[in-house]
Scaffold this active site. Structure first.
Site, PDB file in Angstrom:
ATOM      1  CD  GLU A 179      -2.398 -13.112  10.598  1.00 33.11           C
ATOM      2  OE1 GLU A 179      -3.410 -12.390  10.693  1.00 33.11           O
ATOM      3  OE2 GLU A 179      -1.430 -13.022  11.392  1.00 33.11           O
ATOM      4  CB  CYS A 284       6.882   1.442  10.144  1.00 33.49           C
ATOM      5  SG  CYS A 284       8.471   1.015  10.881  1.00 33.49           S
ATOM      6  CD  GLU A 384       1.982   3.618   8.415  1.00 35.06           C
ATOM      7  OE1 GLU A 384       3.208   3.420   8.423  1.00 35.06           O
ATOM      8  OE2 GLU A 384       1.213   3.161   9.290  1.00 35.06           O
TER       9      GLU A 384
END
Length: 497
Positions: A179, A284, A384
């Site tokens: 979104e 990623c 991360e």
């Protein structure tokens, strides 16, 4: 001043204005300008999209492979023709630089091109006279209604990792893009319909956790593919698996780049700069840890100076090396993690928190940031970061580097820079990570090879792309058949006589 557009759903081949009560602003991260509004679709509209896909499956599954192939051929041409618009939508809502966005469209295009080979990818096997007068063969058939749930960082490439192969195999599809930047994903789906996908074969819905949960649990959904954070991916995988769906979840990472002293220094450092800070670290597969082996630690100062020279600006500036983070919340999180590194006594060699971008004072900018003396227990190493932050660790030997990387729970990607074939071979045989780069810092394979992240970065046996994608989106039926010309009598044993 033009009105802010409401982003529609795509159901049964038509754009549908949602009846949602709750809407989110889609914001240009370079200046906080609201560029669109996206609905948090009610469950009734999600069900409508699934019903449309289920109805379309009855005919699409029986559409010839040749016709499905020709749709993919048309789609790849439409994506190629509209690559500029797709890239501009990515940059507007995500913030990455235009050249990087164009590169993303190109990597997505590779997957569509691979789907054009479906006539050979979806072939079964046949054995004549496997038993006396008995033939055995396999059928590779579609599953039914399939779902893709994607993260914000690649709004074109990640959907391409999912629906082209799925629909080329004869499935129908419901896509839920992020979104935060949905427009490029929606436009990609519109191009797929222009290419000839019948109504209902590809649908797009928007929303948050409630929409994702409904898609995972809907009784008519057969398979779910997710790419995003570990936290969300774990929930998606558990929910979909508990509901009896086939599921794959490509999740978070902590990717290391091991630099040996025999590497080509200029090549290694330049590649490391790009892998660590491109897309503001929002990949990623970004390199977030550099492991300097032996005398390679003497190159750290030169690496810092190369990083200091990168240009930070809005993604629309073609000369920019990195743009803003996707949201103020993302910027705040990255800044907090940088501060945690300072508090935990890592050495801050380059601090990007105070970067100033002229004409974009409200942008979500953080410049290249580098820590050395990083320990495994520090938050900047454990988590991360998903920002332009690189941790540097120094070890004495290749063996120590391999052991260090293998202790990390993630297994998405890793790289080694060396000019020694022996060192490279030792590395690839002993490292416990699914995707390995040798003198390549971001080892995402080409589309006709599978994405093979492993360990804590992946849930499910099969990954996107390549042969594994065809296996994920299909089921294999084994047929054992005898067309006897005479009665063979009663056989009460298991033997095939």
């Amino acid at each position: 001043m033009s009105a802010i557009p409401n982003i529609p759903l795509l159901i049964n081949g038509k754009k549908v204005q949602s009846s949602a009560k709750d809407w989110l602003d889609v914001v240009n991260p370079a200046n906080q300008e609201v560029v669109a509004r996206v609905p948090l679709a009610p469950i009734s509209e999600v069900d409508e999209a699934v019903a449309s896909a289920k109805a379309a499956f009855a005919t699409w599954r029986n559409t010839s492979q040749g016709n499905r192939m020709r749709v993919m051929l048309k789609l790849q041409q439409l994506v190629r023709d509209n690559a500029t618009k797709l890239a501009e939508l990515i940059t507007l809502e995500h913030g990455k630089t235009l050249p990087d966005a164009e590169g993303e469209v190109g990597r997505g295009l590779e997957v569509i091109e691979h789907a054009c080979a479906i006539v050979s990818l979806q072939m079964g096997e046949y054995a004549e006279n496997a038993g006396t007068g008995i033939d055995v063969y396999t059928l590779i058939q579609p599953l039914g209604v399939c779902v893709g749930i994607t993260a914000f960082n690649f709004p074109v490439m990640l959907p391409c990792f999912m629906f082209p192969i799925a629909v080329a195999c004869g499935n129908t599809f419901v896509l839920k893009p992020s979104e935060q930047d949905p427009s490029a994903s929606l436009y990609l789906a519109e191009l797929a319909h222009e290419a000839g996908l019948p109504p209902g074969v590809l649908n797009v819905v928007h929303g948050g956790p409630d929409v994702a949960n409904r898609l995972c649990e809907h009784p008519d959904v057969k398979a779910v593919s997710f790419i995003g954070s570990t936290h969300v991916g774990t929930q998606i995988y558990q929910r979909a698996s508990n509901a009896g769906k086939r599921c794959q979840a490509m999740m978070g990472a902590k990717n290391h780049c091991v630099i040996l002293p025999d590497a080509d220094k200029e090549v290694a450092l330049n590649q490391l700069v790009g892998a660590a800070f491109g897309a503001a670290g929002q990949r990623c597969m970004a390199t977030s840890v550099a492991v300097m082996v032996g005398q390679a630690r003497e190159w750290i100062d030169e690496f810092v100076e190369k990083s200091r020279g990168l240009k930070v600006n809005a993604g629309s500036d073609r000369q920019a090396d990195l743009g803003p983070l996707v949201s103020p919340r993302a910027k705040q999180r990255v800044a907090q993690l940088i501060q945690s590194g300072v508090d935990e006594k890592a050495s801050l060699l380059l601090d990007g928190r105070d970067v100033v971008v002229a004409d974009y004072k409200d942008g979500n900018f953080i410049g290249p940031t580098i820590f050395s003396d990083v320990k495994e227990n520090m938050a900047i190493y454990r988590e991360e970061v998903f920002g332009p932050v690189l941790c540097i660790v120094c070890v004495d030997t290749l063996e120590e580097a391999v052991e260090f990387v293998n202790r990390n729970p993630n297994g998405n990607g890793v790289a080694v820079f060396t000019q020694s074939g022996g060192n490279a071979r030792y590395f690839q045989n002993n490292i416990d990570v699914g995707q390995i780069g040798i003198n390549i810092p971001i080892p995402v394979p080409v589309a006709w090879f599978s994405f093979t992240g492993s360990r804590g970065s992946k849930l499910g046996d099969l990954g996107p792309n390549g042969k594994q994608a065809v296996m994920f989106w299909t089921q294999t039926k084994s047929i054992t058949a005898r067309w006897a010309s005479h009665d063979t009598g009663v056989n009460t044993t298991i033997a095939q006589k």
